[in-house]
Design a protein around this motif. Sequence first.
Motif, PDB file in Angstrom:
ATOM      1  N   ARG A  12      31.876  63.686 -18.959  1.00  0.00           N
ATOM      2  CA  ARG A  12      32.705  63.273 -20.101  1.00  0.00           C
ATOM      3  C   ARG A  12      31.860  63.065 -21.350  1.00  0.00           C
ATOM      4  N   LEU A  13      30.674  62.524 -21.182  1.00  0.00           N
ATOM      5  CA  LEU A  13      29.786  62.315 -22.328  1.00  0.00           C
ATOM      6  C   LEU A  13      29.348  63.656 -22.926  1.00  0.00           C
ATOM      7  N   ARG A  14      29.096  64.611 -22.067  1.00  0.00           N
ATOM      8  CA  ARG A  14      28.650  65.940 -22.532  1.00  0.00           C
ATOM      9  C   ARG A  14      29.758  66.690 -23.266  1.00  0.00           C
ATOM     10  N   THR A  15      30.989  66.548 -22.796  1.00  0.00           N
ATOM     11  CA  THR A  15      32.084  67.294 -23.404  1.00  0.00           C
ATOM     12  C   THR A  15      32.784  66.523 -24.517  1.00  0.00           C
ATOM     13  N   GLY A  16      32.488  65.224 -24.628  1.00  0.00           N
ATOM     14  CA  GLY A  16      33.108  64.418 -25.662  1.00  0.00           C
ATOM     15  C   GLY A  16      34.559  64.067 -25.355  1.00  0.00           C
ATOM     16  N   ALA A  17      34.957  64.194 -24.088  1.00  0.00           N
ATOM     17  CA  ALA A  17      36.332  63.899 -23.693  1.00  0.00           C
ATOM     18  C   ALA A  17      36.557  62.391 -23.718  1.00  0.00           C
ATOM     19  N   PRO A  18      37.757  61.964 -24.157  1.00  0.00           N
ATOM     20  CA  PRO A  18      38.048  60.523 -24.138  1.00  0.00           C
ATOM     21  C   PRO A  18      38.158  60.018 -22.718  1.00  0.00           C
TER      22      PRO A  18
END
Length: 67
Positions: free
Chosen positions: A60-66
């Motif tokens: 999630r941190l890598r893709t910037g997903a909430p």
Amino acid sequence: MLSHHELATLMLLGDTDKRLEAFDPDVLALRRYELVEVRQRGRQGSTLQLTRQGRELLERLRTGAPQ
């Protein structure tokens, strides 16, 4: 909430084969959050490994997903 040191440690564990000490304060915090676990490798000692939750958070941190 993870500190910037804990986030950096999480990324190091996810991106490299770098060996970190299991008793490092940042590793201990990640273990407390159940993001990292210690795996026994028989006679070779133990290694640190991301848990499923740790891998998901890192993704999630890598893709910037909430969250």
